[in-house]
Structures are given as C-alpha cells and as structure tokens.
Design a protein around this motif. Structure first.
Motif, mmCIF file in Angstrom:
data_model
loop_
_atom_site.group_PDB
_atom_site.id
_atom_site.type_symbol
_atom_site.label_atom_id
_atom_site.label_comp_id
_atom_site.label_asym_id
_atom_site.label_seq_id
_atom_site.Cartn_x
_atom_site.Cartn_y
_atom_site.Cartn_z
ATOM 1 N N PHE A 428 -6.410 24.807 -51.807
ATOM 2 C CA PHE A 428 -6.774 23.885 -50.482
ATOM 3 C C PHE A 428 -5.721 24.040 -49.433
ATOM 4 O O PHE A 428 -5.011 24.926 -48.977
ATOM 5 C CB PHE A 428 -6.064 22.890 -51.657
ATOM 6 C CG PHE A 428 -6.301 21.966 -52.511
ATOM 7 C CD1 PHE A 428 -6.970 23.216 -53.743
ATOM 8 C CD2 PHE A 428 -6.247 20.736 -52.950
ATOM 9 C CE1 PHE A 428 -7.456 22.370 -54.467
ATOM 10 C CE2 PHE A 428 -6.469 20.147 -54.400
ATOM 11 C CZ PHE A 428 -7.758 20.516 -55.491
ATOM 12 N N VAL A 429 -6.625 23.550 -48.629
ATOM 13 C CA VAL A 429 -5.782 23.460 -47.194
ATOM 14 C C VAL A 429 -5.250 21.854 -46.780
ATOM 15 O O VAL A 429 -6.588 20.745 -46.554
ATOM 16 C CB VAL A 429 -6.525 23.866 -46.187
ATOM 17 C CG1 VAL A 429 -6.334 22.938 -44.726
ATOM 18 C CG2 VAL A 429 -6.648 25.659 -46.383
ATOM 19 N N LYS A 430 -4.423 22.230 -46.083
ATOM 20 C CA LYS A 430 -3.372 20.614 -45.745
ATOM 21 C C LYS A 430 -3.851 20.794 -44.207
ATOM 22 O O LYS A 430 -3.267 21.188 -43.440
ATOM 23 C CB LYS A 430 -2.432 20.135 -46.193
ATOM 24 C CG LYS A 430 -1.565 18.417 -46.064
ATOM 25 C CD LYS A 430 -0.646 18.761 -47.137
ATOM 26 C CE LYS A 430 0.855 19.497 -46.636
ATOM 27 N NZ LYS A 430 1.985 19.295 -46.788
ATOM 28 N N ALA A 431 -4.276 19.875 -44.107
ATOM 29 C CA ALA A 431 -4.715 19.699 -42.268
ATOM 30 C C ALA A 431 -4.646 18.799 -41.975
ATOM 31 O O ALA A 431 -5.244 17.354 -42.147
ATOM 32 C CB ALA A 431 -5.729 20.492 -42.117
ATOM 33 N N MET A 432 -4.727 18.408 -40.692
ATOM 34 C CA MET A 432 -4.938 17.218 -39.852
ATOM 35 C C MET A 432 -6.428 16.880 -39.604
ATOM 36 O O MET A 432 -7.084 18.037 -39.118
ATOM 37 C CB MET A 432 -3.888 16.613 -38.301
ATOM 38 C CG MET A 432 -2.053 17.015 -38.361
ATOM 39 S SD MET A 432 -2.071 15.385 -39.351
ATOM 40 C CE MET A 432 -2.668 14.221 -38.943
ATOM 41 N N TRP A 433 -6.763 15.605 -39.685
ATOM 42 C CA TRP A 433 -8.345 15.489 -38.835
ATOM 43 C C TRP A 433 -8.919 14.499 -38.338
ATOM 44 O O TRP A 433 -8.138 13.237 -38.556
ATOM 45 C CB TRP A 433 -8.959 15.578 -40.233
ATOM 46 C CG TRP A 433 -10.044 15.647 -40.885
ATOM 47 C CD1 TRP A 433 -11.917 15.922 -40.211
ATOM 48 C CD2 TRP A 433 -11.058 14.520 -41.533
ATOM 49 N NE1 TRP A 433 -12.466 15.264 -40.359
ATOM 50 C CE2 TRP A 433 -12.642 14.254 -40.711
ATOM 51 C CE3 TRP A 433 -11.326 13.077 -42.223
ATOM 52 C CZ2 TRP A 433 -13.825 14.070 -41.442
ATOM 53 C CZ3 TRP A 433 -11.548 13.069 -43.177
ATOM 54 C CH2 TRP A 433 -13.221 12.863 -43.060
ATOM 55 N N CYS A 434 -9.862 14.244 -37.472
ATOM 56 C CA CYS A 434 -10.028 13.001 -36.682
ATOM 57 C C CYS A 434 -11.410 11.973 -37.451
ATOM 58 O O CYS A 434 -11.048 11.381 -36.772
ATOM 59 C CB CYS A 434 -10.624 13.558 -35.111
ATOM 60 S SG CYS A 434 -12.551 15.025 -36.278
ATOM 61 N N GLU A 435 -10.957 12.640 -38.640
ATOM 62 C CA GLU A 435 -12.509 11.639 -39.278
ATOM 63 C C GLU A 435 -13.836 11.086 -39.025
ATOM 64 O O GLU A 435 -14.295 10.604 -38.995
ATOM 65 C CB GLU A 435 -11.875 10.276 -39.716
ATOM 66 C CG GLU A 435 -10.044 10.391 -40.415
ATOM 67 C CD GLU A 435 -9.714 8.992 -40.944
ATOM 68 O OE1 GLU A 435 -10.278 7.996 -41.075
ATOM 69 O OE2 GLU A 435 -8.436 8.749 -41.028
ATOM 70 N N GLU A 436 -14.005 12.400 -38.511
ATOM 71 C CA GLU A 436 -15.870 12.160 -37.653
ATOM 72 C C GLU A 436 -16.325 12.793 -38.761
ATOM 73 O O GLU A 436 -15.896 14.370 -39.242
ATOM 74 C CB GLU A 436 -15.600 13.574 -36.339
ATOM 75 C CG GLU A 436 -14.511 12.428 -35.351
ATOM 76 C CD GLU A 436 -15.652 11.229 -34.944
ATOM 77 O OE1 GLU A 436 -16.864 11.074 -35.707
ATOM 78 O OE2 GLU A 436 -14.913 10.239 -34.437
ATOM 79 N N ARG A 437 -17.144 12.047 -39.195
ATOM 80 C CA ARG A 437 -18.394 13.085 -39.705
ATOM 81 C C ARG A 437 -18.652 14.595 -39.378
ATOM 82 O O ARG A 437 -19.143 15.320 -39.794
ATOM 83 C CB ARG A 437 -19.535 12.269 -39.888
ATOM 84 C CG ARG A 437 -21.132 12.982 -40.769
ATOM 85 C CD ARG A 437 -20.443 12.889 -42.481
ATOM 86 N NE ARG A 437 -21.705 13.880 -42.761
ATOM 87 C CZ ARG A 437 -22.104 12.786 -43.875
ATOM 88 N NH1 ARG A 437 -22.558 10.998 -43.674
ATOM 89 N NH2 ARG A 437 -23.835 13.840 -44.126
ATOM 90 N N GLU A 438 -18.992 14.851 -38.192
ATOM 91 C CA GLU A 438 -19.482 15.782 -37.161
ATOM 92 C C GLU A 438 -18.505 16.952 -37.497
ATOM 93 O O GLU A 438 -19.093 17.561 -38.336
ATOM 94 C CB GLU A 438 -19.492 15.653 -35.824
ATOM 95 C CG GLU A 438 -20.254 16.710 -35.181
ATOM 96 C CD GLU A 438 -20.247 16.863 -33.647
ATOM 97 O OE1 GLU A 438 -19.936 17.313 -32.821
ATOM 98 O OE2 GLU A 438 -19.834 15.567 -33.563
#
Length: 482
Positions: A428-438
């Motif tokens: 599993f990787v824990k990371a920040m995400w922009c919440e964009e579908r693309e």
RNA sequence: CGGGGUGUAGCGCAGUCUGGUAGCGCACGUGCUUUGGGAGCAUGGGGCCGGAGGUUCGAAUCCUCUCACCCCGACCA
C-alpha cells in the motif's frame, strides 16, 4: 506438506512465494471449503466452508442486535421498472445483472432482475412504511444471496452469486444518517479485528470508487499477504438520493414534509477469502479461533491400546461442555500423522494429542496451528488452559497480521517513491492526492493501483500531489486490489 | 472482450514432436501386519484419451472446426 521421500502423502500446496494465486486456489479446494460448480463463477460452499460463514453470521448478528437492528427478508426478484427508477444506480449495476425473462413457458410482461443488491426493492417498501417522524429510524438488516454476473470470477473474492448481509436504514436527517454510516463502519472494523483477527484500514472512498447512487461511501480495506488490497466491507451514506426517487417522505414535528436520509452497509462471504489470504501459510488454512468451525481436534494416539479412546472421549465431553467447537478424530482408517496434516491443512486452531504416554503423565499434548508450537497441558483444568490458548492464538494472529500490514505500507511524496511502493515493494502507498479523477486514472494505468481509501485522521505529507501536480487535498491509500 | 495455457481413471500427471490399440503416483476394494508427523506387504477394480469431422490398413498422437475450464489484464463486494 509432505516429508521428502515419504510415500503416500495426499495434498501438495503450491508455495505462497512461488504463486500466491495458485496457492489460494489449492488451499480452498484441498481444505474442502469450496468446490467449483458447473455454472461458471458460482461456487459450491462445502460444509466446512459454510461453517465459517455460520460463525461469521452469529458473531455479526449479535453486534447488529446490540446496535438495535432487526433482520427482515426482501424478495430475490426485482421488476425492471423498479430498478430503472434510479438512473445512477441502474447504470452502475446494469452490466452485471442477471435477467429473468420467462415464468414457466410464458414470456413475462416485464423482465425481472435477480437482485444485485436490494436498495430499490427495500426503498419501495420503506415508502409505504414511513409516514411520520415517529416511524424513524428504520433499522433493518437482511442476510441473503445476491447475483452479479461478473466477467471473471474467483472463489469467495468475486463470484456470480454470493452470500452477504445488507443493512438498510432510514433516518430523520443527514447528520443522523452520517452517524449511522460511521457507526456501522466501526462495527465492521471491530468485527474484523476481534473476530477475524484482521486489522483493517478504514476511510472514505473516492468519487470514482463510491457506490452507485451514494452520497459518500466508506470502506474497510485489508492487506493480503501478497500486498494487494481487499475491500472487506462498505458503509454508504445515501443521503436523500433514494428517498427522492422512491418518494420516502415523512411528516416532521414541525408539520413539514421531509425526505428521509438513508444508509446501507454490507459485508459478504468475501471476508472468508480475506481470512485465507491474510492468515494462511505453507501448510494451508489458518483459521481465527472465533470463526473456525472446529476449534479443537482431539487425536487419540495408539487408539487400540487400553484406555486411550476412553480418555479421549472424556476430554472431548469436557471441552464440549465448556462450550468449545470440538471434534474427536477417532477414525481408524487414517494414521495419526495423516490426521495431523489434515488438521493443519484445514486450519484447526488447536490440536490435542492423547496417547498412553500422556495418560500416564496426566496430560495431553497440545499443538497450536499459528506457531506450530507444542506443549503439554495437564488434564487438570484443561478447559481453562485451552481457553487461554485459544485467546492467545487470536491475539498472536492479529499481531502477526498487523505487522505484515504495517511493513508493507509505504509513504510517497513523489511519483518515483509511489511507483516503487506499488510495483517493486508490492504494498500500500500512503500519499497526498488532489482528488482528481484524471489523476486516479493515470495512476491506474501506470502502476495498476487504485485509490483504496482516504483515512479519517489526516496528516500533511507534502504539498505536492503525488502525480499530477495539482494542489493536494487528501491523504489517501493506494494499492492494487482484488 | 484482449493475451497466455490446459483438457487422458475420483485427483494429480506422463504418453502427442517421430501414429501401432493407454501408463504412473495418490485415492478406491479385499487380506494380514501397523498407528507419538501423511504406514508396509500382497492382491484387485476402474479410462470408448473434452466433442465433431477428416487423413490413414490403423489416431490420445497428424489436419480442420468446436466446446469447456484455468491464469494474466479491462469491470466489480
């Protein structure tokens, strides 16, 4: 596993390291959990496998009763028009529903679907049942089977037909529904930990991954021994969405007509797949004691000798009376060694051996499945020592699973680290995400990973979105999934 | 739906390249001896080789077409 050079061993299980997938298939077949049926994608759950499900039902149902939920049953068939009422929902499930077109020899006026889930039929009933705020909340659960015509299937993980429980509740307002959604997710998490000995990650699903028709979807994700994620349960806040479609309104205290807010939540036989893939080892299954159909197997050694069988029967009764699920393996057709191996293959938590030597010493010989450690237990106070042993097995299985999970969760602040965690380290990787579908789609394409969940406790890892460079919004777990 | 594989005894496989009428291990039956980590010896039963067509004196084997299942991807609890 067989001893080298020894004739007559029965089962060979593919090594987990060599081929995890094949290992899984071997284990479930050879331990007599399931068999393949003639209908593709449908599995036959054999008595031993069903025994696990019965224990899961019992444990979980107790929890539902404690939270005030009642069981009910709704029909298997849903008229096409009813399913089609909710467009988002029907689009989500249309590709995978099975249709009934004929009753006997007559073609039906309206096609029926075999339920892929029961939101629509239950909502149509709730519309009749709910008139006033006094009728709320409605807290109902159903244990049933559902059918989803999957393109590719695997026993327990994805089958055309599966057994599950689905909870459906209706509430006064959004806040109450949200509270219920999170409460039931909490029940699932506690259940996974304390009954299945599986530690899970909980959090919110992305827009892409959420349930068709839900306002928000929450999930518990478990890590398998090959580093892949398995969604073991979901809880949805449906908001007023279905209420508006099915016209579930009530007269509030203030005299105004309002829509109810609903939730639904479910867990399935997939959890059994999780148990296998989290706990199993080279010898086969390793069942958590609380769901093991047989918790203790007693194997008399040198059965023909005076007093051995009598003593074994005595111990059997004592343990049975103490409330254990216990079995006395007094088959004369199999050797003791054969029985030992079978016990291990089938994942029985505790094996007790009783032979002339033990009887002389006033003890039995106990072997625990998780560590394979052996110890002598005095006959005096045996039930108590077995109880302690079983509790200890649960704890150590949970700790081991927790360690396995934590060792394979990686943190990524850039895409190189991200790819390494998913592709090389397989975790599993824990990371920040922009919440964009693309961004989600690109990650899937490049690494095979999907977003699993956004945890409730947010911490700031990096200001940079892991992949696409847009502002990062949420801490998210990514992994390949089953 | 793409890519790869496999169909031979209940299970797991060999035999296929180079055609000659089917074999091994386990399981199963019977008898005796065994039983503290998958017992030993003896003996026995079981298969029109996934299906259809073709080539041939002769096909599990070569050719054509089909069907089924498994694995890896895309979709999902």
């Amino acid at each position: 596993m067989a001893k080298e050079g020894k004739q007559g061993y029965v089962e060979h299980i593919t090594s987990r390291e060599e081929d995890f997938s094949q290992w899984y298939t071997d284990v479930i077949k050879k331990s007599e959990l399931v068999d393949y049926s003639d209908v593709k994608g449908c599995m036959v759950i054999r008595p031993y496998g069903y025994g696990i499900w019965e224990n899961i039902q019992k444990e979980m149902d107790g929890r539902f009763k404690a939270t005030g939920h009642k069981n009910a049953y709704f029909p298997l068939f849903i008229p096409e028009s009813l399913l089609a009422k909710e467009i988002e929902h029907v689009e989500g499930f249309a590709p995978e529903v099975a249709w009934v077109t004929h009753g006997g020899n007559e073609k039906l006026q309206e096609r029926l679907v075999v339920r892929p889930t029961s939101e629509t039929i239950i909502c149509s009933m709730y519309a009749k049942w709910i008139q006033s705020y006094r009728d709320l909340p409605v807290l109902i659960n159903q244990w049933c089977n559902v059918v989803r015509w999957e393109k590719s299937t695997r026993p327990f993980l994805r089958t055309s037909e599966f057994l599950w429980q689905e909870g459906h509740t209706a509430h006064l307002d959004y806040e109450e529904a949200q509270e219920e959604t999170l409460k039931m997710l909490g029940v699932y998490e506690e259940f996974a930990r304390n009954v299945l000995a599986i530690p899970v990650l909980v959090g919110k699903k992305s827009e892409k991954e959420k349930f068709a028709g839900a306002q928000s979807t929450y999930t518990m994700e478990a890590m398998m021994q090959d580093g892949k994620a398995l969604q073991m349960g979901t809880s949805h806040n449906l908001g007023e969405h279905f209420a508006k479609v099915f016209d579930i309104q009530y007269l509030a205290k203030d005299g105004k007509l309002k829509y109810v807010n609903q939730t639904s939540w479910g867990t399935s036989t997939r959890m059994i797949g999780g148990i296998i893939m989290v706990h199993g080892d080279e010898r086969g299954l390793m069942l958590p004691p609380k769901v093991a159909p047989i918790q203790v197997t007693i194997i008399p050694i040198a059965m023909h000798k005076e007093g051995v069988l009598d003593k074994a029967r005595e111990v059997f009764s004592e343990l049975q009376n103490a409330g254990f699920r216990v079995e006395l393996d007094d088959r004369e057709t199999q050797s003791a060694g054969w029985k030992f191996n079978e016990c291990e293959l089938k994942g029985v938590p505790v094996r007790l051996e009783i032979g002339p030597r033990d009887i002389a010493n006033g003890q039995v010989f106990a072997c625990r499945r998780d560590t394979l450690e052996k110890q002598a237990l005095p006959l005096q106070g045996l039930a108590e020592s077995v109880k302690e042993l079983i509790e200890d097995i649960h704890v150590s299985m949970l700790e081991k699973a927790e360690k396995m999970r934590d060792e394979r969760i990686f943190t990524a602040t850039n895409f190189e680290e991200f790819t390494k965690g998913i592709v090389e380290d397989k975790g599993f990787v824990k990371a920040m995400w922009c919440e964009e579908r693309e961004c989600e789609d690109q990650i899937k394409e490049k690494t095979g990973a999907t977003t699993r969940c956004m945890p409730f406790e947010q911490e700031q890892l990096s200001d940079v979105c892991v992949h696409c460079g847009r502002p990062a919004k949420s801490l998210t777990y990514f992994a390949r999934a089953y």
